[in-house]
Scaffold this active site. Sequence first.
Site, PDB file in Angstrom:
ATOM      1  CD  GLU A  99      -3.182  -1.130   2.014  1.00 33.50           C
ATOM      2  OE1 GLU A  99      -3.096  -0.353   3.276  1.00 33.50           O
ATOM      3  OE2 GLU A  99      -3.703  -1.946   2.159  1.00 33.50           O
ATOM      4  N   PRO A 114     -11.042  -5.662  18.242  1.00 36.20           N
ATOM      5  CG  PRO A 114     -12.627  -6.677  19.844  1.00 36.20           C
ATOM      6  CD  PRO A 114     -11.257  -5.993  19.765  1.00 36.20           C
ATOM      7  CD  GLU A 145      -4.725  11.552  -2.055  1.00 33.78           C
ATOM      8  OE1 GLU A 145      -4.208  12.336  -1.480  1.00 33.78           O
ATOM      9  OE2 GLU A 145      -5.912  11.894  -2.396  1.00 33.78           O
TER      10      GLU A 145
END
Length: 174
Positions: A99, A114, A145
């Site tokens: 990423e 969680p 981005e």
Amino acid sequence: MTISKESYKNVNYCLRCGSKMGIFTDRENKLRCKCTNCGWTFYKNPIPAAACVIFNEKNELLVIKRKFEPKAGEWALPSGYIEIDQSPEDAAIVEMKEETGLVGEVDMFIDYKPNPSPLYEMVISFGFLMRVVGGKLQAGDDAAEARFVALDNLPEICFASHRYFIEEAKKKIF
């Protein structure tokens, strides 16, 4: 959260034999989706994910704008679901590279959290403080981005678990 019949609304056919699934109460008095032919049980479990908290030398935080659902177009930490052949740490390293273009190492486990999920009902996220050891910052994979932002100028972070990891990381290192 209690599992209800609604949790199994899209579980219609057995993954093993293709027969119709039914909803039954098991020996622990929990609702389970079970094959009416071969008896295979579908267990509704949370999905594990890993999230990366990454600071640069100016103590700016790396955030990504999500390209896909859930929360497309919103800001988050680099993160992703843990694959069957990955540890949470391995997933954090892979997601960071995919990423952001940055190569990283796990510096510290922050915590787990969680959270309800619109796709999977419940996701358990594992947060890691990461150290950059190489690569070049560039959005990739699921990120539209990727950029470092000053902590006092953070955009709204879309996932509660990510906001939690940011706050916990700040407590541990600042």
